[in-house]
Design a protein around this motif. Structure first.
Motif, PDB file in Angstrom:
ATOM      1  N   SER A 606       0.853  -1.403   0.185  1.00  0.00           N
ATOM      2  CA  SER A 606       0.105  -0.115  -0.156  1.00  0.00           C
ATOM      3  C   SER A 606       1.222   1.455   0.540  1.00  0.00           C
ATOM      4  O   SER A 606       0.900   2.240  -0.357  1.00  0.00           O
ATOM      5  CB  SER A 606      -1.350  -0.038   1.376  1.00  0.00           C
ATOM      6  N   ASP A 607       1.807   1.435   0.553  1.00  0.00           N
ATOM      7  CA  ASP A 607       2.754   2.686   0.490  1.00  0.00           C
ATOM      8  C   ASP A 607       3.179   2.726  -0.607  1.00  0.00           C
ATOM      9  O   ASP A 607       3.394   3.608  -1.489  1.00  0.00           O
ATOM     10  CB  ASP A 607       4.343   2.155   1.030  1.00  0.00           C
ATOM     11  N   GLU A 627      -7.600   7.330   0.180  1.00  0.00           N
ATOM     12  CA  GLU A 627      -7.803   9.283   0.220  1.00  0.00           C
ATOM     13  C   GLU A 627      -7.586   9.078  -1.581  1.00  0.00           C
ATOM     14  O   GLU A 627      -7.443   8.406  -2.897  1.00  0.00           O
ATOM     15  CB  GLU A 627      -6.246   9.547   0.168  1.00  0.00           C
ATOM     16  N   ALA A 628      -8.644  10.533  -1.963  1.00  0.00           N
ATOM     17  CA  ALA A 628      -8.590  10.917  -3.695  1.00  0.00           C
ATOM     18  C   ALA A 628      -8.927  12.303  -4.245  1.00  0.00           C
ATOM     19  O   ALA A 628      -8.521  13.122  -2.894  1.00  0.00           O
ATOM     20  CB  ALA A 628     -10.092   9.933  -3.769  1.00  0.00           C
ATOM     21  N   SER A 629      -8.145  11.934  -5.443  1.00  0.00           N
ATOM     22  CA  SER A 629      -8.003  13.574  -5.567  1.00  0.00           C
ATOM     23  C   SER A 629      -8.810  13.661  -6.880  1.00  0.00           C
ATOM     24  O   SER A 629      -8.822  12.985  -7.941  1.00  0.00           O
ATOM     25  CB  SER A 629      -6.884  13.935  -5.785  1.00  0.00           C
ATOM     26  N   LEU A 630      -9.709  15.401  -6.733  1.00  0.00           N
ATOM     27  CA  LEU A 630     -10.194  15.704  -8.339  1.00  0.00           C
ATOM     28  C   LEU A 630      -9.973  16.236  -8.831  1.00  0.00           C
ATOM     29  O   LEU A 630      -9.972  18.055  -8.415  1.00  0.00           O
ATOM     30  CB  LEU A 630     -11.606  15.309  -7.727  1.00  0.00           C
ATOM     31  N   LYS A 641      -3.126  -1.193  -2.099  1.00  0.00           N
ATOM     32  CA  LYS A 641      -1.749  -1.626  -3.205  1.00  0.00           C
ATOM     33  C   LYS A 641      -2.392  -1.262  -4.199  1.00  0.00           C
ATOM     34  O   LYS A 641      -2.285  -1.439  -4.842  1.00  0.00           O
ATOM     35  CB  LYS A 641      -1.776  -2.742  -2.450  1.00  0.00           C
ATOM     36  N   TYR A 642      -3.802  -0.384  -4.210  1.00  0.00           N
ATOM     37  CA  TYR A 642      -4.108  -0.033  -6.060  1.00  0.00           C
ATOM     38  C   TYR A 642      -4.172   1.486  -5.363  1.00  0.00           C
ATOM     39  O   TYR A 642      -4.244   1.700  -4.895  1.00  0.00           O
ATOM     40  CB  TYR A 642      -6.069  -0.870  -5.471  1.00  0.00           C
ATOM     41  N   LYS A 673      -7.440  -2.782   5.849  1.00  0.00           N
ATOM     42  CA  LYS A 673      -6.166  -1.897   7.572  1.00  0.00           C
ATOM     43  C   LYS A 673      -4.739  -1.264   6.808  1.00  0.00           C
ATOM     44  O   LYS A 673      -4.012  -1.989   6.464  1.00  0.00           O
ATOM     45  CB  LYS A 673      -6.009  -2.406   8.460  1.00  0.00           C
ATOM     46  N   VAL A 674      -5.127   0.650   6.155  1.00  0.00           N
ATOM     47  CA  VAL A 674      -3.204   0.549   5.573  1.00  0.00           C
ATOM     48  C   VAL A 674      -3.453   1.679   6.566  1.00  0.00           C
ATOM     49  O   VAL A 674      -4.515   2.396   7.298  1.00  0.00           O
ATOM     50  CB  VAL A 674      -4.193   0.715   4.201  1.00  0.00           C
ATOM     51  N   SER A 675      -2.917   2.251   6.342  1.00  0.00           N
ATOM     52  CA  SER A 675      -2.316   4.241   6.781  1.00  0.00           C
ATOM     53  C   SER A 675      -0.872   4.888   5.810  1.00  0.00           C
ATOM     54  O   SER A 675      -0.277   3.668   5.016  1.00  0.00           O
ATOM     55  CB  SER A 675      -1.659   3.653   8.567  1.00  0.00           C
ATOM     56  N   LEU A 676      -0.613   5.739   6.479  1.00  0.00           N
ATOM     57  CA  LEU A 676       0.309   6.221   5.728  1.00  0.00           C
ATOM     58  C   LEU A 676       1.761   5.660   5.627  1.00  0.00           C
ATOM     59  O   LEU A 676       2.038   5.173   6.851  1.00  0.00           O
ATOM     60  CB  LEU A 676       0.604   7.850   5.671  1.00  0.00           C
TER      61      LEU A 676
END
Length: 823
Positions: A606-607, A627-630, A641-642, A673-676
Motif C-alpha cells: 500500500s505504501d 484518499e482521492a483527488s478530483l 495496494k491499488y 487496514k492501511v496507513s500512510l
C-alpha cells in the motif's frame, strides 16, 4: 452355365472391390484426421471420431468411471451395427486391421519360408476380454492398452509420423548441402512440412517402447496373417460374441463347391476349414475375399447358415477361470507405486489442462495419445511408471521438453472419453495445473547471494530473470526480491507467487541452468482456478455500472515489457515502485458517445500505491477510498495496494460521472487496514503544505521534484528499492517562497553516512560555503538561501533553499526529535 458362373464371379468381385474402396477411404480419413488434427481442432472440428467408435473403449471408460458418457454415441451405433453385420468393423473400418493387411502383404514371402507355427487357437482374445472387463469392476482401466483403435492412434502418433518426419528432414537436410539441388529440394521440403503439418519433428518419450510393441504386432504376421485380430484383439472378441445374430453369414453351396481349398489358404482370419465348407463362428470379418476368388461362385452371404457349416466357439471353463483369477491377482499389483507412497500421495505429475481428478482421470483415460499429438509445444508425453502401472501411458506435461502454451486449448478438444474436459481459452488461462518451485541450490541469483563473501572480493553479475520474462500470467507469477549490495550492485532473487502461478512450465522450459531446471513445476490434483484474474475481471471491473457498460474485456499489462507496451513514455517512473500490473477498461454510457477510461494499478504494498497516487494527484481532495483527488473530470484514488486513475475518453464527461464510477469500482476492492508510509510520520506539522508529500524509492522521482536549482546527475543519496524517501513542501515563516524537505531511510547506517558525505562533497564542489553546527552541515547558496543536512541512525534529513539559517536548522531539529521519540 458357364455364363451364369461368370456373372456370379463378377458380382463377388464387385463386393470385394467395394470393401477395398471403403477400407481405403476410411483409412485415409483416419490418417488425415491424425495429420491435420491441429488445424481441425483449432476450428473446433471433430478429430476423435475413430476413438469414439470403439465399443470396448466406451465400456471401459464408463464402467471404470461409473458414469454414462454421451460422447461415445458412435460406439453404440457400431455396436448395434455389429449385431446385424457381425465383425464388419474389423474388415472394413479398423485402422489397425488395415495396417496389418498392408504389412502382411509385405511379409507374404517370408511367411511361407517359416517351417514352424505358433498358437492359433483363436480363443485367447476372449479370455483377454474377460480379463479386461473384470479388471474394470475391480477399479482398474486397462482397456486402453489393448484397444486396437488406441493402439493404431498411438502407433501413428508416437512412432510412424515422427519417424517419417525425421526421415524426410534428414533426407532434405542432406540435399540442402548441395547448392544445385537445394534450390529445388528446399521448396519441396517446405511444402511437405506444411502438407504433413510438421514444422518440426515431434519427439515422444517412450517411443521406443511403443515401437517394440508395434513391431511385435506386425511381425507376428510372419506366422499367420492378422495374428493380432485372430488371437489377441479384445474388441474383435466383443464383435465375435455379437456376430451370432448377423444377417450376413458365409454360406457355401455344397453342390457347386469343388473343394479347391483356395478360400481356406487365402482367408486372412483362418476362419475357413480345410474343406472350404465350414466357417468358425465369430471369425469372419466380411472381407469378401473368399467370394471374390471362388471360381465356381459357391460362396454367398445370407442370414441363414446351415448348422453343419457353423463351427462354434470352443471356449473352456478353465480358460475363463484362469482369466478371472489373473485379473483378481494382477489388478491390485498395478496400484503399487513407491514414488506415490514416498511423497505421501502427491505424485507431482502435471496432467493436461482440464483433467478431471486423478482417480477418475485414470478410469476415463483410454491411453489413445490424441492429446499428445495436438500439443503445440510437444510438452505432453506418456507416463511410464510415474503414475504406477495402472496409470502407464496416460499423458503428462514435461515442461523441460515443452510447456503448456497460454493460448492453446487443443488437448481439451480432442479427448474422446472426457478425461480432459473442454475449456475455453479464458478459463484455461486462469486454471492452475501445477505450481512452480525454486531450487535455491541451483538458481543463479540465489547461488550468487549465498556466495556474497566471495563476491565482495570479486564482484560478478549473478542476476537472471528469464523465468520472470516469459511468465504468461498477466499479473506475473514470478517476482523479484532485490538485494542491494553496499557497492550499489543488485542481486534480483526470484520468488513464486503461488496464488498466481498456473503451472504452465514455461519458466522451467527456458531456465538456463544445465540439466535439471532451477525452477521446477509440480502438478496439483485437482486442478484449481487462480483467483487473481477472476477478481479483476468479474469483481473489480463489473460488466455494467448502472447506465455505464464495460466495453469488451479488461486488459492486463504485467511486468516491465508489458508496461512499456502499454505506455510509450513514463513507464520507468511506475517501475521505480513495486509495480505488479495495470488493468485497464473502458466504460460507455448507454445511448451516448460518452466514455471513460479506468486504470487500476496494483503494487506490491500500500505504501507504493500511495506513492504513485501522491505523485499523480491534483485538484481538491474528496472522500473516496483511503484518499482521492478530483481535478475537473479527472479522478485519482488510493485504496490499499491499488492506485486508480479515471479520465474522460470520449464525449462530454462531468466530474459527477468519474466520481460515480470511481466510487463504484473502489467499492469492489477488498478493504484492509492501511496507513500512510511510516516515513511520513517524521515530517514536522509546522508550515507543512497539505498534500505536498511525495513518497518514493529511486532517483528518477527525485529528479522530477527539483529540490535544488542545479540538476544532480549522480545518485548522491544512494537511492534504491531498499530506501524509503519523502519530499515535502513547507511555507516559510516570512510567507515568501516555500522550501522543501527530504527524509531518506536506509537499510543500514553505513549507507546513510556515505550519502550524507556525498551531498556535502557535492555542495562544496559547487563552491558553496559550508558550516557545521554539531552534527548538522549547513550551506549557503549564491542567492543567500540555506540548505542543511544531518544523519540520525540510518536516516538522512535535509532541507533546501530555506530563507534563513535558523528556520533551516529548526526544521532539521524537529525531525531529529521525532525520530528519537518514534524509534
Amino acid at each position: 452355365m458357364a455364363e451364369i458362373s461368370k456373372i456370379k464371379t463378377k458380382k463377388g468381385s464387385i463386393n470385394y472391390k467395394i470393401r477395398l474402396v471403403v477400407q481405403t477411404l476410411v483409412f485415409a480419413a483416419f490418417i488425415c484426421l491424425l495429420i491435420f488434427a491441429d488445424p481441425i481442432a483449432e476450428k473446433d472440428g471433430t478429430v476423435d471420431v475413430f476413438l469414439r467408435m470403439s465399443p470396448l473403449s466406451a465400456i471401459g471408460a464408463m464402467v471404470a468411471a461409473k458414469e454414462f458418457i454421451v460422447r461415445y454415441w458412435p460406439a453404440f451405433i457400431v455396436l448395434a451395427a455389429s449385431i446385424f453385420f457381425g465383425r464388419f468393423f474389423c474388415g472394413w473400418v479398423c485402422p489397425l486391421g488395415t495396417t496389418l493387411d498392408a504389412t502382411d502383404s509385405l511379409l507374404k514371402k517370408r511367411r511361407k519360408g517359416i517351417p514352424y507355427k505358433i498358437y492359433d487357437g483363436k480363443r485367447l482374445k476372449y479370455y483377454i476380454l474377460a480379463f479386461l472387463l473384470l479388471s474394470l469392476f475391480i477399479g482398474h482401466q486397462m482397456v486402453g492398452w489393448l484397444d486396437p483403435i488406441s493402439i493404431a492412434t498411438n502407433a501413428y502418433t508416437i512412432v510412424i509420423h515422427p519417424y517419417f518426419i525425421s526421415l524426410i528432414n534428414s533426407f532434405f537436410g542432406f540435399l540442402h548441402k548441395f547448392y544445385f539441388i537445394s534450390f529445388v529440394s528446399d521448396p519441396v521440403h517446405a511444402f511437405l512440412k506444411e502438407a504433413l503439418f510438421a514444422l518440426h519433428a515431434p519427439f515422444f518419450r517412450g517411443h521406443f517402447i511403443f515401437l517394440i510393441v508395434l513391431s511385435a504386432i506386425i511381425f507376428l504376421g510372419l506366422f499367420y496373417k492378422r495374428y493380432w485380430c485372430r488371437n489377441l484383439c479384445p474388441l474383435g472378441a466383443l464383435f465375435a460374441l455379437l456376430s451370432g445374430w448377423s444377417i450376413f453369414k458365409r454360406v457355401v453351396g455344397e453342390s457347386i463347391c469343388d473343394s479347391c481349398d483356395r478360400c481356406n489358404v487365402d482367408c486372412k482370419m483362418g476362419a475357413i476349414d480345410d474343406t472350404g465348407m465350414k466357417t468358425e463362428a465369430g471369425e469372419c470379418i466380411l472381407c469378401m475375399k473368399c467370394q471374390a476368388i471362388c471360381h465356381t461362385s459357391a460362396v454367398s452371404f445370407t442370414r441363414t447358415q446351415p448348422a453343419e457349416q457353423d463351427v462354434p466357439i470352443n471356449l473352456t471353463k478353465r480358460g475363463f477361470v484362469t482369466a478371472c483369477i489373473s485379473s483378481a491377482v494382477v489388478a491390485p499389483l498395478l496400484s503399487l507405486n513407491f514414488r506415490k507412497k514416498k511423497s505421501q500421495g502427491n505424485l507431482g505429475i502435471i496432467r493436461p489442462p482440464g483433467s478431471i481428478p486423478e482417480d477418475k482421470f485414470r478410469a476415463k483415460c483410454i491411453r489413445c495419445g490424441e492429446c499428445m499429438r495436438v500439443c503445440k509445444t510437444n510438452g505432453l508425453h506418456p507416463t511410464i511408471l510415474e503414475a504406477d502401472l495402472s496409470g502407464m501411458w496416460t499423458p503428462q506435461l514435461i515442461p523441460r521438453i515443452g510447456y503448456c502454451a497460454h493460448d492453446c486449448v487443443l488437448c481439451t478438444r480432442v479427448c474422446p472419453s472426457g478425461a480432459i474436459t473442454r475449456l475455453s481459452k479464458e478459463k484455461k488461462q486462469s486454471l492452475a495445473i501445477g505450481k512452480a518451485r525454486i531450487n535455491r541450490n541451483r538458481c543463479i541469483p540465489w547461488v550468487g547471494y549465498a556466495r556474497l563473501p566471495d563476491l565482495d572480493k570479486n564482484w560478478e553479475d549473478v542476476s537472471c530473470g528469464v523465468c520472470e520474462e516469459v511468465c504468461p500470467v498477466p499479473t506475473k507469477a514470478i517476482h523479484f526480491n532485490t538485494y542491494v549490495h553496499g557497492n550499489g550492485k543488485e542481486i534480483r532473487r526470484v520468488y513464486v507467487r503461488e496464488e498466481a502461478c498456473i503451472g504452465c512450465g514455461f519458466c522451467e522450459k527456458v531456465c538456463p541452468v544445465n540439466g535439471r531446471s532451477a525452477i521446477v513445476v509440480e502438478g496439483i490434483q485437482p486442478q484449481v482456478m487462480t483467483s487473481e484474474i477472476n477478481i479483476i475481471e468479474k469483481e473489480i471491473f463489473p460488466v455494467s455500472i448502472e447506465q455505464w457498460k464495460r466495453e469488451e474485456r479488461s486488459k492486463v499489462y504485467a511486468g516491465k515489457d508489458k508496461l512499456f507496451e502499454y505506455m510509450n513514455g513514463g513507464a520507468e517512473v511506475y517501475l521505480s515502485y513495486s509495480f505488479v500490473h495495470v488493468s485497464t477498461a473502458t466504460y460507455i454510457k448507454r445511448s451516448t458517445d460518452n466514455s471513460v477510461k479506468v486504470d487500476i494499478w496494483e503494487f506490491g504494498n500500500s505504501d507504493d500505491a500511495y506513492g504513485v497516487f501522491a505523485k499523480d494527484r491534483a485538484g481538491q481532495e474528496i472522500n473516496i477510498g483511503n484518499e482521492a483527488s478530483l481535478y475537473e473530470n479527472y479522478l485519482w484514488i488510493w485504496k490499499d495496494k491499488y492506485f486508480i486513475g479515471i479520465e474522460p475518453y470520449s464525449g462530454s464527461i462531468t466530474p459527477d460521472d468519474v466520481t460515480f464510477i470511481g466510487t463504484s469500482i473502489v467499492g469492489n476492492i477488498p478493504s484492509g487496514k492501511v496507513s500512510l508510509p511510516a516515513i511520513l510520520r517524521y515530517l514536522p506539522e509546522d508550515g507543512y503544505v497539505e498534500g505536498s508529500a511525495r513518497y518514493f524509492h529511486k532517483k528518477i522521482i527525485l529528479d522530477n521534484l527539483y529540490i535544488v536549482d542545479r540538476f544532480i546527475d549522480k545518485n548522491v543519496f544512494n537511492l534504491s528499492e531498499q530506501t524509503d524517501a519523502v519530499v515535502a513542501e513547507y511555507k516559510s515563516t516570512k510567507n515568501r517562497l516555500p522550501f522543501r524537505m527530504l527524509i531518506v531511510q536506509y537499510p543500514d547506517k553505513q549507507v546513510a553516512v556515505e550519502s550524507l558525505n556525498n551531498f556535502v562533497e557535492l555542495r562544496e564542489s559547487w563552491g558553496e560555503k559550508g558550516l557545521k553546527a554539531e552534527s548538522v552541515h549547513i550551506f549557503e547558496d549564491l542567492k543567500g538561501r540555506f540548505s542543511s543536512i544531518t544523519c540520525v541512525k540510518s536516516i538522512v534529513i535535509a532541507t533546501f533553499s530555506v530563507e534563513t539559517r535558523e528556520e533551516s536548522e529548526s526544521h532539521i531539529s524537529k525531525v531529529v526529535s521525532k525520530v528519537k521519540v518514534i524509534d
